[in-house]
Design a protein around this motif. Sequence first.
Motif, PDB file in Angstrom:
ATOM      1  N   PHE A 227       0.834  -1.202   0.000  1.00  0.00           N
ATOM      2  CA  PHE A 227       0.000   0.000   0.000  1.00  0.00           C
ATOM      3  C   PHE A 227       0.871   1.255   0.000  1.00  0.00           C
ATOM      4  O   PHE A 227       1.920   1.301   0.650  1.00  0.00           O
ATOM      5  CB  PHE A 227      -0.894   0.034   1.240  1.00  0.00           C
ATOM      6  CG  PHE A 227      -2.032  -0.935   1.193  1.00  0.00           C
ATOM      7  CD1 PHE A 227      -3.330  -0.506   0.943  1.00  0.00           C
ATOM      8  CD2 PHE A 227      -1.813  -2.288   1.403  1.00  0.00           C
ATOM      9  CE1 PHE A 227      -4.384  -1.400   0.902  1.00  0.00           C
ATOM     10  CE2 PHE A 227      -2.857  -3.189   1.363  1.00  0.00           C
ATOM     11  CZ  PHE A 227      -4.151  -2.745   1.109  1.00  0.00           C
ATOM     12  N   LYS A 228       0.408   2.250  -0.721  1.00  0.00           N
ATOM     13  CA  LYS A 228       1.051   3.567  -0.728  1.00  0.00           C
ATOM     14  C   LYS A 228      -0.036   4.610  -0.553  1.00  0.00           C
ATOM     15  O   LYS A 228      -0.973   4.681  -1.349  1.00  0.00           O
ATOM     16  CB  LYS A 228       1.801   3.795  -2.042  1.00  0.00           C
ATOM     17  CG  LYS A 228       2.572   5.104  -2.101  1.00  0.00           C
ATOM     18  CD  LYS A 228       3.367   5.190  -3.392  1.00  0.00           C
ATOM     19  CE  LYS A 228       4.191   6.463  -3.439  1.00  0.00           C
ATOM     20  NZ  LYS A 228       4.995   6.550  -4.696  1.00  0.00           N
ATOM     21  N   LYS A 229       0.091   5.391   0.516  1.00  0.00           N
ATOM     22  CA  LYS A 229      -0.934   6.402   0.835  1.00  0.00           C
ATOM     23  C   LYS A 229      -2.316   5.764   0.894  1.00  0.00           C
ATOM     24  O   LYS A 229      -3.274   6.263   0.331  1.00  0.00           O
ATOM     25  CB  LYS A 229      -0.932   7.540  -0.195  1.00  0.00           C
ATOM     26  CG  LYS A 229       0.429   8.178  -0.408  1.00  0.00           C
ATOM     27  CD  LYS A 229       0.999   8.791   0.847  1.00  0.00           C
ATOM     28  CE  LYS A 229       2.352   9.463   0.559  1.00  0.00           C
ATOM     29  NZ  LYS A 229       3.014   9.959   1.778  1.00  0.00           N
ATOM     30  N   ASP A 230      -2.437   4.644   1.555  1.00  0.00           N
ATOM     31  CA  ASP A 230      -3.648   3.890   1.887  1.00  0.00           C
ATOM     32  C   ASP A 230      -4.277   3.144   0.709  1.00  0.00           C
ATOM     33  O   ASP A 230      -5.328   2.533   0.853  1.00  0.00           O
ATOM     34  CB  ASP A 230      -4.690   4.784   2.571  1.00  0.00           C
ATOM     35  CG  ASP A 230      -5.758   5.368   1.662  1.00  0.00           C
ATOM     36  OD1 ASP A 230      -5.426   5.822   0.555  1.00  0.00           O
ATOM     37  OD2 ASP A 230      -6.915   5.364   2.081  1.00  0.00           O
ATOM     38  N   LYS A 231      -3.624   3.155  -0.474  1.00  0.00           N
ATOM     39  CA  LYS A 231      -4.157   2.436  -1.622  1.00  0.00           C
ATOM     40  C   LYS A 231      -3.185   1.338  -2.044  1.00  0.00           C
ATOM     41  O   LYS A 231      -1.974   1.550  -2.088  1.00  0.00           O
ATOM     42  CB  LYS A 231      -4.411   3.387  -2.794  1.00  0.00           C
ATOM     43  CG  LYS A 231      -5.516   4.406  -2.515  1.00  0.00           C
ATOM     44  CD  LYS A 231      -5.771   5.275  -3.727  1.00  0.00           C
ATOM     45  CE  LYS A 231      -6.889   6.278  -3.442  1.00  0.00           C
ATOM     46  NZ  LYS A 231      -7.174   7.145  -4.609  1.00  0.00           N
ATOM     47  N   MET A 232      -3.729   0.176  -2.370  1.00  0.00           N
ATOM     48  CA  MET A 232      -2.896  -0.929  -2.828  1.00  0.00           C
ATOM     49  C   MET A 232      -2.344  -0.619  -4.216  1.00  0.00           C
ATOM     50  O   MET A 232      -3.091  -0.330  -5.148  1.00  0.00           O
ATOM     51  CB  MET A 232      -3.728  -2.225  -2.856  1.00  0.00           C
ATOM     52  CG  MET A 232      -2.947  -3.431  -3.334  1.00  0.00           C
ATOM     53  SD  MET A 232      -3.962  -4.941  -3.315  1.00  0.00           S
ATOM     54  CE  MET A 232      -2.907  -6.042  -4.293  1.00  0.00           C
ATOM     55  N   VAL A 233      -1.013  -0.697  -4.341  1.00  0.00           N
ATOM     56  CA  VAL A 233      -0.375  -0.359  -5.607  1.00  0.00           C
ATOM     57  C   VAL A 233       0.253  -1.582  -6.269  1.00  0.00           C
ATOM     58  O   VAL A 233       0.741  -1.499  -7.404  1.00  0.00           O
ATOM     59  CB  VAL A 233       0.709   0.723  -5.406  1.00  0.00           C
ATOM     60  CG1 VAL A 233       0.076   2.035  -4.979  1.00  0.00           C
ATOM     61  CG2 VAL A 233       1.756   0.277  -4.384  1.00  0.00           C
ATOM     62  N   GLY A 234       0.242  -2.714  -5.589  1.00  0.00           N
ATOM     63  CA  GLY A 234       0.818  -3.926  -6.169  1.00  0.00           C
ATOM     64  C   GLY A 234       0.994  -4.983  -5.102  1.00  0.00           C
ATOM     65  O   GLY A 234       0.566  -4.818  -3.959  1.00  0.00           O
ATOM     66  N   ARG A 235       1.639  -6.081  -5.474  1.00  0.00           N
ATOM     67  CA  ARG A 235       1.874  -7.151  -4.521  1.00  0.00           C
ATOM     68  C   ARG A 235       3.205  -7.824  -4.796  1.00  0.00           C
ATOM     69  O   ARG A 235       3.792  -7.688  -5.869  1.00  0.00           O
ATOM     70  CB  ARG A 235       0.745  -8.185  -4.568  1.00  0.00           C
ATOM     71  CG  ARG A 235       0.504  -8.837  -5.903  1.00  0.00           C
ATOM     72  CD  ARG A 235      -0.608  -9.871  -5.806  1.00  0.00           C
ATOM     73  NE  ARG A 235      -0.215 -10.990  -4.965  1.00  0.00           N
ATOM     74  CZ  ARG A 235       0.259 -12.141  -5.451  1.00  0.00           C
ATOM     75  NH1 ARG A 235       0.401 -12.295  -6.755  1.00  0.00           N
ATOM     76  NH2 ARG A 235       0.583 -13.115  -4.632  1.00  0.00           N
TER      77      ARG A 235
END
Length: 403
Positions: A227-235
């Motif tokens: 997560f970056k700034k509360d949003k999932m950006v990858g795994r």
Amino acid sequence: MNAFFTRKSIIVVALGMSLAPLAGCWDRTEVNDLALVMATGIDKKDDKTIELSVQIFVPRASGGGGGGGVMGGGGGGGMAQTLVRSEEGSTIADAMSKLQEKLPRKIFWGHGEVFVIGEKMAREGIREHVDFLLRDPEPRIRADMLVSKGEAKEVMELLPPLERSSAESLREMVKTRIGIKTTANDLAQMLAGESGAAALPWVEILPPESEKKGKQTDPYITGTAVFKKDKMVGRMDDKVTRGLLWVRNEIKSATVTIEPQEAEGYVSVRMRNSTTELIPGMNDEKWTMTVRIDSKYDLVQNTTNLSSVNPKLMKEIQNELNESVENNVRLALDRGQQELKTDIFGFADAFHRKYPKSWNKSKERWDEIFPKVEVNVEVNSKILRPGMSTEGAVRPKNKVKKK
């Protein structure tokens, strides 16, 4: 005189009557009146609506030898010991109140140890929902937070063959510490940290065995949601996650297998303990980070003809072990720095602690600085014990290479 005693008696009786309710549990709530929540799933339905799914424990008497026994898991042949109820709302609190209207028992959150966030919600943002988990007094802030592929509701509805519920399956998997562990409190601290990045376990569903129904299977943890700034950006997958755990000093269990250059076969070692130190550096606006890893191992399997008591040979194996660990760490660093550009390693906090003045001047540019931080990896591995057998356990002594 009689009037005095009469007045005194009245006061004593009045006090006794007022104290009487305090002596008993007049306001207690019986367990039979509670709906015990084991796990909670949170999914995004549309721009203004979420779906809250709760897995509720169904108390049943343990059966004897008959078919009605439920000592096994939810799908292990007996009746399921959990039920799932869902409701939609604009917030978790709104959905919870609507859900309560449809249940004959009061919802009790004190036993809930697992919160699963659906993939769609994870990608669109989770900050406002984490706020509820920390603000409301009932949910446990030490509950484990996870992200599921697809909808979280599907994880809630599973009937594992071994455990009583999918909540227990996930809880036990998290306890093994083979992956990352993040509680609600940990997640809040990550999101409020210097980098604003967070990492949660990624959950998928095992395909059911051919003779079983679709729901009679297990969820399992396979990698990390970033997560970056509360949003999932990858795994990150399992292998990259292992490197992430090394960097974050959260590695608790590891078995490393290497293929020595000196002989054919493999050597497997099991980690006893490990410590990682982050050492930030700053010189002429050049940001550097040294990741220093010190680990100790036990040798658990040796399929080569190398002697496990020869210091020179063990040193060579330890060097190859260092290289193997560094490769895993580099995979995680490349994924985090160059691809996701998200500081889930704790670099920002390390720079802030050592260089507070420089950090305050540059923290607004951290997203630009982080991918350019030069990272040095130093790994020091040491094999402490060769196991129960010092020579080849199933190999003739004259076939063992001792020099």
